[in-house]
Design a protein around this motif. Structure first.
Motif, PDB file in Angstrom:
ATOM      1  N   HIS A  78      -7.060 -28.257 -14.608  1.00  0.00           N
ATOM      2  CA  HIS A  78      -6.308 -29.479 -14.905  1.00  0.00           C
ATOM      3  C   HIS A  78      -4.936 -29.466 -14.232  1.00  0.00           C
ATOM      4  O   HIS A  78      -4.324 -28.414 -14.046  1.00  0.00           O
ATOM      5  N   ARG A  79      -4.451 -30.639 -13.898  1.00  0.00           N
ATOM      6  CA  ARG A  79      -3.188 -30.804 -13.172  1.00  0.00           C
ATOM      7  C   ARG A  79      -1.966 -30.631 -14.064  1.00  0.00           C
ATOM      8  O   ARG A  79      -0.923 -30.151 -13.610  1.00  0.00           O
ATOM      9  N   HIS A  80      -2.044 -31.018 -15.321  1.00  0.00           N
ATOM     10  CA  HIS A  80      -0.890 -31.032 -16.215  1.00  0.00           C
ATOM     11  C   HIS A  80      -0.822 -29.749 -17.034  1.00  0.00           C
ATOM     12  O   HIS A  80      -1.749 -29.456 -17.802  1.00  0.00           O
ATOM     13  N   VAL A  81       0.285 -29.017 -16.885  1.00  0.00           N
ATOM     14  CA  VAL A  81       0.439 -27.721 -17.553  1.00  0.00           C
ATOM     15  C   VAL A  81       1.793 -27.669 -18.254  1.00  0.00           C
ATOM     16  O   VAL A  81       2.827 -27.973 -17.653  1.00  0.00           O
ATOM     17  N   LEU A  82       1.769 -27.267 -19.511  1.00  0.00           N
ATOM     18  CA  LEU A  82       2.985 -27.039 -20.273  1.00  0.00           C
ATOM     19  C   LEU A  82       3.018 -25.548 -20.614  1.00  0.00           C
ATOM     20  O   LEU A  82       2.007 -24.992 -21.028  1.00  0.00           O
ATOM     21  N   VAL A  83       4.162 -24.916 -20.400  1.00  0.00           N
ATOM     22  CA  VAL A  83       4.323 -23.492 -20.695  1.00  0.00           C
ATOM     23  C   VAL A  83       5.386 -23.350 -21.771  1.00  0.00           C
ATOM     24  O   VAL A  83       6.493 -23.871 -21.630  1.00  0.00           O
ATOM     25  N   THR A  84       5.042 -22.659 -22.864  1.00  0.00           N
ATOM     26  CA  THR A  84       6.079 -22.310 -23.834  1.00  0.00           C
ATOM     27  C   THR A  84       6.567 -20.922 -23.478  1.00  0.00           C
ATOM     28  O   THR A  84       5.782 -20.025 -23.157  1.00  0.00           O
ATOM     29  N   HIS A  85       7.885 -20.754 -23.537  1.00  0.00           N
ATOM     30  CA  HIS A  85       8.521 -19.556 -22.982  1.00  0.00           C
ATOM     31  C   HIS A  85       9.842 -19.347 -23.700  1.00  0.00           C
ATOM     32  O   HIS A  85      10.496 -20.302 -24.117  1.00  0.00           O
ATOM     33  N   GLY A  86      10.262 -18.120 -23.799  1.00  0.00           N
ATOM     34  CA  GLY A  86      11.587 -17.833 -24.323  1.00  0.00           C
ATOM     35  C   GLY A  86      12.652 -18.405 -23.407  1.00  0.00           C
ATOM     36  O   GLY A  86      12.475 -18.497 -22.190  1.00  0.00           O
ATOM     37  N   VAL A  89       0.036 -23.036 -21.760  1.00  0.00           N
ATOM     38  CA  VAL A  89       0.065 -21.589 -21.616  1.00  0.00           C
ATOM     39  C   VAL A  89       1.233 -21.086 -22.452  1.00  0.00           C
ATOM     40  O   VAL A  89       2.370 -21.533 -22.269  1.00  0.00           O
ATOM     41  N   THR A  90       0.965 -20.164 -23.377  1.00  0.00           N
ATOM     42  CA  THR A  90       2.036 -19.671 -24.239  1.00  0.00           C
ATOM     43  C   THR A  90       2.375 -18.227 -23.897  1.00  0.00           C
ATOM     44  O   THR A  90       1.496 -17.419 -23.610  1.00  0.00           O
ATOM     45  N   THR A  91       3.667 -17.939 -23.945  1.00  0.00           N
ATOM     46  CA  THR A  91       4.136 -16.595 -23.565  1.00  0.00           C
ATOM     47  C   THR A  91       4.972 -15.933 -24.656  1.00  0.00           C
ATOM     48  O   THR A  91       5.444 -14.819 -24.462  1.00  0.00           O
ATOM     49  N   GLY A  92       5.178 -16.606 -25.771  1.00  0.00           N
ATOM     50  CA  GLY A  92       6.005 -16.048 -26.839  1.00  0.00           C
ATOM     51  C   GLY A  92       7.358 -16.731 -26.868  1.00  0.00           C
ATOM     52  O   GLY A  92       7.462 -17.931 -26.672  1.00  0.00           O
ATOM     53  N   GLY A  93       8.395 -15.962 -27.113  1.00  0.00           N
ATOM     54  CA  GLY A  93       9.742 -16.513 -27.176  1.00  0.00           C
ATOM     55  C   GLY A  93      10.101 -16.976 -28.573  1.00  0.00           C
ATOM     56  O   GLY A  93       9.300 -16.910 -29.509  1.00  0.00           O
ATOM     57  N   THR A  94      11.312 -17.445 -28.705  1.00  0.00           N
ATOM     58  CA  THR A  94      11.842 -17.848 -30.006  1.00  0.00           C
ATOM     59  C   THR A  94      10.990 -18.913 -30.675  1.00  0.00           C
ATOM     60  O   THR A  94      10.848 -18.918 -31.896  1.00  0.00           O
ATOM     61  N   ILE A  95      10.401 -19.807 -29.912  1.00  0.00           N
ATOM     62  CA  ILE A  95       9.593 -20.892 -30.492  1.00  0.00           C
ATOM     63  C   ILE A  95       8.521 -20.350 -31.442  1.00  0.00           C
ATOM     64  O   ILE A  95       8.193 -20.967 -32.442  1.00  0.00           O
ATOM     65  N   ASP A  96       8.000 -19.146 -31.148  1.00  0.00           N
ATOM     66  CA  ASP A  96       6.934 -18.558 -31.958  1.00  0.00           C
ATOM     67  C   ASP A  96       7.394 -17.390 -32.820  1.00  0.00           C
ATOM     68  O   ASP A  96       6.578 -16.689 -33.410  1.00  0.00           O
ATOM     69  N   LYS A  97       8.707 -17.169 -32.928  1.00  0.00           N
ATOM     70  CA  LYS A  97       9.209 -16.039 -33.711  1.00  0.00           C
ATOM     71  C   LYS A  97       9.033 -16.265 -35.211  1.00  0.00           C
ATOM     72  O   LYS A  97       9.133 -17.379 -35.707  1.00  0.00           O
TER      73      LYS A  97
END
Length: 165
Positions: free
Chosen positions: A74-82, A7-15
């Motif tokens: 699914h049980r395994h979730v990774l979230v990208t976040h600022g 699940v992606t939410t934005g943040g610096t990783i995607d700037k």
């Protein structure tokens, strides 16, 4: 782990920085491209729900993140976040049962040479498939309990909260 939901939410990783004044916009999620280039041995899907700097993520956004994760099979979730407010989001997700949720981000955009993004994603992927159910933060080469970590903005890194139990 056969499948990872991201699940992606934005943040610096995607700037994406686009002028001399260091103005930026949040671009498309980078994690799918990164995992694809690395040839990971599991299936994954990327669910982009926000493109925000985490300083602008509010209670309504956190409710959306939560409901999105709860709706996944699914049980395994990774979230990208600022990084500025990922601890607050992690605390909001703490009561979700039956899932391993790891939140990660980057202190420098993934598109930048020398970014910590790929390292943090790798750490998060390892964590999400080896930890018991719960919510964790993967930053700076460590996996943190959200109740015991903070971002030290002056040092630009995460650290344990002194006196945390």
């Amino acid at each position: 782990m056969q499948h990872l939901t991201i699940v992606t939410t934005g943040g610096t990783i995607d700037k994406i920085y686009f002028d001399d004044k260091s103005d930026y916009k949040i671009g498309a999620p980078q994690i799918g491209e990164i995992l694809g280039q690395l040839g990971v041995a599991f299936q994954f899907d990327v669910i982009p729900i926000l493109r925000k700097d985490s300083l602008h993520i509010n209670a309504e956004d956190r409710a959306l993140i939560r409901s999105t994760i709860e709706a996944q099979p699914h049980r395994h979730v990774l979230v990208t976040h600022g990084t500025d407010t990922m601890v607050e989001t992690a605390k909001e997700l703490a009561s979700i049962k039956g899932k391993v949720i790891v939140i990660t981000g980057a202190l420098n955009p993934a598109r930048f040479q020398g970014s910590d993004a790929v390292f943090n994603i790798g750490c998060a992927v390892a964590a999400v498939q080896t930890l018991p159910d719960g919510v964790y933060i993967a930053m700076n080469g460590r996996v943190w309990d959200p109740a015991k970590v903070r971002k030290n903005r002056d040092a630009n890194r995460f650290e344990e909260i002194s006196g945390a139990v």
